[in-house]
Design a protein around this motif. Structure first.
Motif, PDB file in Angstrom:
ATOM      1  N   THR A  87       2.186  -7.021 -11.326  1.00  0.00           N
ATOM      2  CA  THR A  87       3.237  -7.729 -10.564  1.00  0.00           C
ATOM      3  C   THR A  87       2.789  -8.556  -9.558  1.00  0.00           C
ATOM      4  O   THR A  87       3.453  -9.627  -9.204  1.00  0.00           O
ATOM      5  CB  THR A  87       4.436  -6.539 -10.252  1.00  0.00           C
ATOM      6  N   LEU A 105       0.871  -1.230  -0.087  1.00  0.00           N
ATOM      7  CA  LEU A 105       0.041  -0.125  -0.132  1.00  0.00           C
ATOM      8  C   LEU A 105       0.836   1.379  -0.019  1.00  0.00           C
ATOM      9  O   LEU A 105       0.495   2.562  -0.810  1.00  0.00           O
ATOM     10  CB  LEU A 105      -0.936   0.030   1.237  1.00  0.00           C
ATOM     11  N   GLU A 106       2.118   1.217   0.869  1.00  0.00           N
ATOM     12  CA  GLU A 106       2.682   2.357   0.898  1.00  0.00           C
ATOM     13  C   GLU A 106       3.419   2.823  -0.421  1.00  0.00           C
ATOM     14  O   GLU A 106       3.520   3.959  -0.770  1.00  0.00           O
ATOM     15  CB  GLU A 106       3.953   2.140   1.975  1.00  0.00           C
ATOM     16  N   ARG A 107       3.995   1.753  -1.255  1.00  0.00           N
ATOM     17  CA  ARG A 107       4.466   2.019  -2.506  1.00  0.00           C
ATOM     18  C   ARG A 107       3.355   2.225  -3.535  1.00  0.00           C
ATOM     19  O   ARG A 107       3.828   2.087  -4.797  1.00  0.00           O
ATOM     20  CB  ARG A 107       5.473   1.043  -2.816  1.00  0.00           C
ATOM     21  N   ASP A 108       2.332   2.224  -3.247  1.00  0.00           N
ATOM     22  CA  ASP A 108       1.061   2.567  -4.203  1.00  0.00           C
ATOM     23  C   ASP A 108       1.240   1.384  -5.246  1.00  0.00           C
ATOM     24  O   ASP A 108       1.038   1.460  -6.558  1.00  0.00           O
ATOM     25  CB  ASP A 108       1.493   3.691  -4.981  1.00  0.00           C
ATOM     26  N   GLY A 109       1.288   0.113  -4.717  1.00  0.00           N
ATOM     27  CA  GLY A 109       1.004  -0.986  -5.809  1.00  0.00           C
ATOM     28  C   GLY A 109      -0.282  -0.935  -5.946  1.00  0.00           C
ATOM     29  O   GLY A 109      -1.200  -0.407  -5.723  1.00  0.00           O
ATOM     30  N   ILE A 110      -0.659  -1.538  -7.371  1.00  0.00           N
ATOM     31  CA  ILE A 110      -2.038  -1.860  -7.802  1.00  0.00           C
ATOM     32  C   ILE A 110      -2.984  -2.250  -6.585  1.00  0.00           C
ATOM     33  O   ILE A 110      -2.769  -3.148  -6.266  1.00  0.00           O
ATOM     34  CB  ILE A 110      -1.937  -2.627  -8.885  1.00  0.00           C
ATOM     35  N   THR A 111      -3.946  -1.440  -6.327  1.00  0.00           N
ATOM     36  CA  THR A 111      -4.843  -2.069  -5.435  1.00  0.00           C
ATOM     37  C   THR A 111      -6.017  -2.759  -6.185  1.00  0.00           C
ATOM     38  O   THR A 111      -6.356  -4.106  -6.053  1.00  0.00           O
ATOM     39  CB  THR A 111      -5.779  -0.828  -4.693  1.00  0.00           C
ATOM     40  N   PRO A 116      -4.442  -6.167  -3.206  1.00  0.00           N
ATOM     41  CA  PRO A 116      -3.725  -6.727  -1.828  1.00  0.00           C
ATOM     42  C   PRO A 116      -3.858  -7.976  -1.227  1.00  0.00           C
ATOM     43  O   PRO A 116      -2.959  -8.274  -0.535  1.00  0.00           O
ATOM     44  CB  PRO A 116      -4.438  -5.423  -0.936  1.00  0.00           C
TER      45      PRO A 116
END
Lengths: 449, 449, 449, 449
Positions: free
Chosen positions: B107, B93-99, B328
């Motif tokens: 990835t 979440l902190e690195r703005d991974g795809i939600t 997530p």
């Protein structure tokens, strides 16, 4: 007409810096091809591997950024990883707030319910009870249909041409798409389609004459339905926009004919057309409303089924589901309501942005009068219908090449569909419209395959 | 036999400190009563408002801690807010991974697929493709039934007495519970129930004789089904445990009779009975498997439909769903697999803990030989069947008063059902069993209502 | 235009002499009230006990004669106990010809088949195979629907508003009447009603535009049907007459859309509208035709299902029935064909008589312009639609008092329906029309109940 | 035990003299092959053209006589063209009695109702109302199912393995035969098969244990049915005979479980098993009874639906049918009741003849202990089950060559089925049994095809 952008709405923030290539990056994303089922879809039209996202930008594992005009099929009305919601979510997770709550009472659920009541229901005078039917749209539709049938003790549901309501067996029976229906593997029954507003052959001045004649005539062969289920704007159906007077006519018909009116606001609710609910503009109060997609605001699975208090005849546990208490989604949903729905700034901004999109699409239509059949939309849901079915798909593929994500919809995939985040900046909108214009131009030049 | 606790399995950590009362805390949790639908269930049996959780402890808004023997109905096999998974989730979440990823390639999804392949499928020699059918169990069951019907071009599905597979219309038709079935509002068709292992009247030595005679006899009136769907241990049905030889018999029958075998491993998979899949012990390879609940490991909505490669005849998009790419959840699922399924430590520990539970329950049974009919279970899924139906409910209420969360199941809610986290400590298990013994004692003393 | 009455058609003969009161005659026909089910219908509107009949006259047990304008709901096109057919029947019985023949080959069946081929099929160039599906109309409809579904491998059937096709479950699903449908006790599915010719809201110049749009649109939600089933004149529906161009349009539509066209000619066939088949006038060749009612000519149970040779994909015995070989009916049917269908005399006479009826009804309409909405008909099937629903029923009751048997039809029983024998004399027709005029006059004077 | 043949029962009379060849007779009965649908069945096994019949003899157009052990599949219990009934029928026709009566009250119907009441219902203390549901068995079954569903407001019906109840959609759904079910073209739903008495795996001492457990268990997945429908002896199913105690058990179960019991006595009623109703011997009183086949006594189409007075909740006309008032059938039915049911002579004679058949069949079985699996029957319904499925068909074909008409039944057509007329003479019975023994012998010698 000019409207100053309402300053207090948190908009998209700058895209994140390009990421270093992921550890597993290689020439061929083979595990998707070798292990994931052939049923996968969007990954075929957008052949890359996405890694991060913020606001209206997705970034793939090679660091290439894409402007997102699809917003998770309408699930990301406030953009990807919205910073305000993210903060609330991280707080909740960091303090070990409840994550999985079945339908236990939790502080996160209470805050959501109170906020939804205070910022959504009460200001609009909506007399609804709130049900958490499971976290997906199709769960909400299943619950709505069950409740309507239970309340009326009748199995029949009327749906509309080109409707889309979901893929589980109950919802699929009110969905129009023939290929998806065939996938059911059993005949889909207890439902009858009626013409949506503007459907060929429907008399615009008396659009329900045929439907009501069928209901009034004890010899028509149409068994009295428990309910009608409708989208105010059909997203999957090709951005077909029902006129407010048509929706009012339908609501009146349902009341006269002792049928419940279900509005499926899964894609068009949560501000997509301007107001929080897409049916507000028509001044109707449906008996049952389904909400999902953007309700969590962060792309987390969540859905609601709302209904008039007197319809709340459920037995405890008569409908349930393991993930109906997705508390992280309650947290982001609460934050989204506070951030975007404490006043009408977003609603006004959406209409303004919608005008911007409309102007851009009309320019595209004017450039290709032969090729473009219609430009349709409300709020920030827009469609460009192409005469030649394949043209829309080619335009979407060209757009991807130019770094713009758009999808097609409609029964023949003949409509280029735009669902940008409501928080998108005017500059990004302009950029996307420019890329789209270019993509359409190329698509129409392309020799037919 | 003693087995040293495998040190490398991250277990429950200490419960979080008591929280200060939430801002909205008051004497009456009124918004649940006034705004939430009557359909709500668990909150009635556990009348408090939960705020935080860690491992096997939930804490309500007044700071009272509860020992959790229900684990989100089997969705929290690794405990609440498992620290390892939480760290992975926060990083994402902190690195703005795809939600929200629809079914785009990401990835996070790739990492999940590769990990699932490498740690789950390959070591077990399972020849499955992986489908993401939408993030809830009922979505997975709907997809499984659709696929079976499509593959065999036949509508019929055989289910088993006291089965539970979900609440959307397709899944509900293979669910046994009469009250839930009645909620459908339409007749549930194309399905036929057969006796589960040990059902009254079934001959244990030849349990499929009647079923197969019906299939072999062209005059039986049982149309040849496309598939049979079964749980290896029926959780909602009352912790009914199928013998391995019964499961093998069923698998053989399906093969002989040209039917697909679907194992619904939503509640009993992900290690609940010991092995990752509950059917491993029987040595069978079902044609289709549904997985959900604990697959994300963190209580996030996620589900899988697995099937033999040759069954993967889906058209792209023939089944879909907005939240089928809940990234997530992919992240926590991947972390859970790495943490708990890189070796067989958890599996061994689960069996060990199961022995501990069994011993505790047998002691309760021995104390009340008149009142307790049976103690049943596998791994860490256990049930205590009471002779008098109301006794189980009274015991669960007493347990709540003592700070222990347990639920009932079975057709008459006559079974006290235990689904503690797999990561629970022996001490917590002992405490819970002691509280349960006390609760049962009180429940049996209580005058009948 | 005048047409000399074709002399060679055997007409009604004089009514039989009054019968002595039957042995069981008494003041109260109590066994009907005490023993026969409440489901009985016609006996309520015609409260007497009939004993004998000849031609267009029925005589009750008290010797009172009634002029019959109903003809067994269209089953007695050649009158009651037609003398020519009676002679053939007596001969057959006296010589111990086969009575009950299942579907064995018999000389009586052969004679019928050859005669039907030579006098009906060949002269009209109709390429049909002949099936004996059981001796009632609903059996024939069940067989037609089964065959259509089998041929097309699709379950859906389109029917039309106010259709009537029978009371067994398959036929009832394509019948419009809501009360009769409710009697099914199960939801009636796999069918969709479409507007019959002239139905409110249908555009007369483009009557199939909506229907075809639904078929062409893969998003309409209307699953492609196997067939459409239609009556050329809806008898139970209120004598609704389809225009020839509408029937041609429907036939063209079915061909374009890969659907079979089933014409249910049970009530309107066998000369009722003039030609042997009611669809001849429109110049269409349906794929499947159902025939019953007057096919035996003598009121004996018999029915046929006719279909194009290439559709004859039945397995032996795939549809059967105990009384499908009702040989006495074959005998009278053969005699009827020889007597009435060796030339076109009856057809011409029917049209002539129809003109006589039409003139009489138009006079009634002219006398009550406020009360009579429409006069409709073809051949010798006519209806007078009353504005006030109850008026038709009152007129029928008055008619009974005057010695005339007429019935009502239509969704609100608002249509006085005339189906006199085709062999009725002009004088009897005149008498009946005069009695009807008188009855209508009285009914309209009668105070509303 | 010997019983003198009761002299007062009119038996078969001598066969009629050989007929001259019919005018259309030729080498090839081509019109059947060229014009009649492929669905035709019996004519294939009995490849000749029948012309006349009397008693137990049919005569083909070449004058060859056949001894009839099939009796119109049980429709000719009093033989072909029974002289007493024939006289009554001729009288009715000659005096122009009503032929086609819809459901008008007629003197013929009154006489039938009074006779049925006085000779059938009252002497047996049966509290039934009488419904004329249309003249075929499947019509009666459709009416029975509708009524049961209406009375109980539940769609489900339980049927039994290898049941046969008819070919229209409602009746077909309770019929077991897979090939006939497949002919429906739609899934057959709302029904569940249960094991008939003696079905493999059923515990003879507790035959309803499994069924009742399913009904008592709210989690079984078997929705509570409105009714069970059963044949006391399954004719098409292979002459499977239910024991009286099994029937009593079923009746008790239905009462305990609030289900109606429907006995389909279409083939086994009217004296076939001895008493007028086949269920009399078991001492049960079903809630609903269907009667057809031999009720007219002369092979004329007629059927009855009988039900307890309190179930008579039909609305007028809620079920109807054009030929439900087949008055010639009422006349022969009345004559048959007076002739054969004024005392118990026929019943006694049937049992006596049954013993004769049983002895003959046991002798055949004793001759071929390897080939004959079982001899089963009641009254004059008997079956010889062959081990090798094809053997029964070969025996029937050989029998035809020898001038004996017998049919096969059972799920694999493995049972030679005997349904001689109840009026057959002992000498004819002996002759037929002798021919059958010879045919079986030859069939077993025949090399397998």
């Amino acid at each position: 007409m000019t409207t100053p952008a309402p300053a207090q709405v948190p908009g998209d923030t700058a895209p994140p810096p390009a990421a270093p290539p992921g550890p597993g990056a290689g020439p061929a994303p083979s595990v998707f091809e070798t292990l994931e089922s052939e049923v996968r879809g969007y990954c075929r039209g957008w052949p890359t591997v996405f890694d991060r996202a913020r606001g209206s930008r997705l970034v793939d594992e090679d660091g290439r950024a894409f402007l997102d005009f699809f917003a998770g099929a309408g699930s990301l009305n406030y953009g990807h990883n919205n910073a305000v919601l993210k903060r609330a979510l991280l707080n909740h997770l960091e303090r070990d707030g409840i994550t999985h709550g079945l339908d236990m009472s939790t502080t996160a659920k209470r805050r959501f319910l109170e906020t939804f009541r205070d910022l959504v229901l009460r200001p609009r005078g909506l007399p609804y009870k709130v049900m958490f039917p499971g976290p997906t749209g199709t769960n909400a539709v299943e619950a709505a249909l069950k409740l309507a049938r239970k309340v009326k003790s009748r199995p029949g549901i009327v749906s509309f041409t080109n409707a889309f309501h979901g893929m589980s067996l109950g919802a699929l029976a009110v969905t129009g798409n023939a290929a998806k229906r065939a996938g059911a593997g059993v005949p889909l029954v207890h439902t009858a389609p009626m013409p949506f507003d503007g459907y060929h052959g429907a008399d615009a001045s008396e659009p329900f004459a045929y439907f009501e004649r069928m209901l009034d005539d004890p010899g028509s062969g149409l068994d009295r339905p428990a309910a009608a289920i409708v989208e105010t704007v059909q997203g999957e159906g090709g951005i077909n926009v029902a006129r407010p007077e048509w929706l009012r006519g339908l609501a009146d018909l349902c009341e006269r004919q002792d049928m419940l009116l279900i509005v499926d606001d899964i894609q068009m609710g949560c501000g997509r057309t301007g107001g929080f609910f897409s049916f507000e503009e028509a001044g109707i109060v449906p008996d049952i409303v389904t909400v999902s997609k953007s309700i969590s605001g962060y792309g987390l699975p969540m859905s609601l089924c709302l209904f008039r208090e007197e319809l709340d005849i459920w037995e405890p546990g008569e409908h349930n589901g393991t993930f109906r208490g997705n508390n992280p989604a309650f947290v982001t949903a609460t934050a989204a309501l506070h951030t975007y729905w404490a006043d009408d700034a977003l609603e006004k901004q959406t209409r303004l942005r919608g005008e911007q999109v409309r102007a851009g699409l009309l320019a595209i239509a004017a450039e290709h009068p032969e090729a473009v059949v219609a430009v349709r939309g409300r709020g920030l849901a827009w469609g460009v219908q192409m005469r030649e079915a394949g043209a829309a798909g080619r335009a979407a593929r060209r757009a991807f090449d130019h770094g713009l994500l758009v999808e097609t919809s409609g029964p023949h995939s003949e409509v280029v569909k735009l669902l940008p985040a409501l928080t998108i900046s005017p500059a990004d909108l302009d950029e996307g419209l420019r890329l789209l214009a270019c993509s359409v131009r190329e698509a129409l030049r392309e020799p037919l395959g």
